[in-house]
Design an enzyme around this catalytic site. Structure first.
Site, mmCIF file in Angstrom:
data_model
loop_
_atom_site.group_PDB
_atom_site.id
_atom_site.type_symbol
_atom_site.label_atom_id
_atom_site.label_comp_id
_atom_site.label_asym_id
_atom_site.label_seq_id
_atom_site.Cartn_x
_atom_site.Cartn_y
_atom_site.Cartn_z
ATOM 1 N N ASP A 1 0.917 -1.200 -0.137
ATOM 2 C CA ASP A 1 -0.039 -0.052 -0.054
ATOM 3 C C ASP A 1 0.883 1.330 -0.079
ATOM 4 O O ASP A 1 0.450 2.142 0.430
ATOM 5 C CB ASP A 1 -0.778 0.203 1.132
ATOM 6 N N HIS B 1 10.482 6.633 15.519
ATOM 7 C CA HIS B 1 10.511 6.807 14.002
ATOM 8 C C HIS B 1 11.198 8.443 13.580
ATOM 9 O O HIS B 1 10.986 9.376 14.502
ATOM 10 C CB HIS B 1 9.253 7.004 13.346
ATOM 11 N N HIS C 1 4.100 5.671 13.666
ATOM 12 C CA HIS C 1 4.657 6.409 12.937
ATOM 13 C C HIS C 1 3.482 7.038 12.152
ATOM 14 O O HIS C 1 3.543 7.928 11.191
ATOM 15 C CB HIS C 1 5.687 5.928 11.995
ATOM 16 N N GLU D 1 -2.225 5.157 2.478
ATOM 17 C CA GLU D 1 -2.100 3.868 1.956
ATOM 18 C C GLU D 1 -3.307 3.122 1.637
ATOM 19 O O GLU D 1 -3.410 2.290 0.833
ATOM 20 C CB GLU D 1 -1.518 2.946 3.431
ATOM 21 N N GLU E 1 0.396 -9.246 -1.285
ATOM 22 C CA GLU E 1 -0.606 -8.730 -0.233
ATOM 23 C C GLU E 1 -1.886 -7.535 -0.699
ATOM 24 O O GLU E 1 -1.969 -6.615 -0.249
ATOM 25 C CB GLU E 1 0.237 -7.794 0.760
ATOM 26 N N ARG F 1 0.567 8.679 9.783
ATOM 27 C CA ARG F 1 0.260 10.037 9.638
ATOM 28 C C ARG F 1 -1.048 10.515 10.165
ATOM 29 O O ARG F 1 -1.135 11.500 10.829
ATOM 30 C CB ARG F 1 -0.022 10.363 8.179
#
Length: 372
Positions: free
Chosen positions: A97, A246, A214, A133, A119, A216
């Site tokens: 993604d 991160h 991490h 994603e 995936e 967003r």
């Protein structure tokens, strides 16, 4: 002989595609296989390439300071053009993604190559969670000719979207292939500087909680809540928290300002893959917003608290190996403390079956493409 181009750009993709690369390389009589990295992530990507001994045939080296989704997407499409023109692959394999996945798939489509999506079929059906994603994955799914779904639920998502059933193969997740190989390698390592530093850091008398974060969508208030919850958990005397932080400044700033003075919380630099696998194996509990960790940790018998409101990996929630806690500081702290104090519940959760596969996903992908 079919020409296969395997494309990835981030550390998670590299981990999950490494066993795919190795499986195709075993079949030199049937496939000419080349690897292209975009280096959407650079340093973290290189660590994984080194660990799995993969040398890319093409390296776009696109990572820039403060890169954004607009420029990155355009750079990947433009960077893929000469690679596709030189190698002329029959099939381009992308993963999951990321921006690399969707942009490379689009470039492959423009070139006339077929696209295989490893995936495939994971969905939240909320295009803002995870961002970007979820939409990256859906775009890649619309472009792809072959869909390698990790679970039957992922397969069903694709079928509901009118994807041709003959183009879908349920494989399990390649991250389990990578994990099985990695644990074997790490257990044979006796002189690794990163692992040695972790050994010195860990207090064997305390229950170790490993944290990663991490996403967003958690930037801002979400991370403030997460940090408050970790401070609450770390007040418990017999608990130790290790948090590889991160590199994103939107993560670093709140984490270090809120947690930096807590003696029970150790904030460390991001770990190489092998050291992180070792650390997960030593953990009592894992608190994360990572998709890959949701898949890996149950194979190590580690319960997971997922700091997201939705997940494209509902199989783990249904199997009971992970618990969704979002960024609600009370829920994170309460669920963590319950697993720390309730031994019976912890043992039951840690012994549940991992729904993501048996370590043979990469072999199934190769077998499928031998026949198609």
């Amino acid at each position: 002989m079919k020409k296969i181009l395997i494309v990835f750009g981030t550390r998670p993709e590299a981990i999950k595609m490494a066993p795919v690369v190795k499986e195709f390389k075993k079949c030199e009589q049937d496939f000419e296989t080349k690897v292209c990295v975009t280096a959407q992530h650079r340093e973290m990507l290189d660590q994984v390439l080194s660990f799995f001994n993969i040398c890319p045939d093409f390296d776009l080296n696109l990572m820039k300071p403060n890169q954004n989704l607009y420029s990155l997407t355009g750079d990947i499409i433009n960077g893929m053009k000469p690679v596709l023109e030189e190698f002329k692959p029959d099939i381009v394999l992308v993963h999951g993604d990321t921006t690399t996945s969707s942009a490379a798939a689009l470039a492959a489509f423009y070139s006339g190559a077929k696209v295989g999506h490893v995936e495939a079929g994971l969905r939240t059906y909320n295009k803002l969670a995870p961002f970007p994603e979820e939409l990256n994955r859906q775009l890649t799914g619309r472009i792809a000719d072959y869909h390698f779904a990790p679970t039957s639920k992922s397969q069903n998502n694709l079928l509901q979207e009118k994807t041709d059933a003959s183009s879908i193969m349920v494989t399990g997740n390649t991250v389990i292939d990578a994990l099985i190989e990695s644990v074997e390698i790490v257990n044979k390592v006796h002189d690794n500087d990163d692992i040695n530093r972790l050994k010195e850091l860990i207090d064997p008398k305390k229950k170790l909680i490993v944290v990663t974060g991490h996403r967003r969508e958690n930037h801002g208030q979400g991370f403030l809540n997460i940090c408050d919850a970790l401070n609450t958990i770390a007040k418990t005397e017999h608990v130790q928290v290790i948090y590889p932080v991160h590199l994103n400044p939107n993560v670093q700033k709140p984490v270090y300002s809120i947690l930096g003075d807590n003696p029970n919380i150790h904030l460390i630099d991001p770990l190489p893959y092998e050291a992180f696998i070792w650390l997960m194996d030593k953990a009592y509990l894992i608190v994360t917003d990572s998709g890959g960790v949701q898949e890996e940790a149950p194979s190590l018998g580690k319960p997971v608290l997922v700091m997201r409101d939705t997940t494209e990996r509902p199989e783990a929630v249904e199997a009971g190996t992970v618990i969704l806690v979002g960024t609600d500081k009370n829920k994170i702290a309460d669920e963590a403390m319950n697993l720390i104090e309730n031994t019976e519940r912890y043992n039951k959760m840690s012994q549940l079956h991992n729904p993501y596969g048996d370590g043979k996903a990469s072999q199934r992908i190769v077998d499928f493409l031998l026949k198609n």
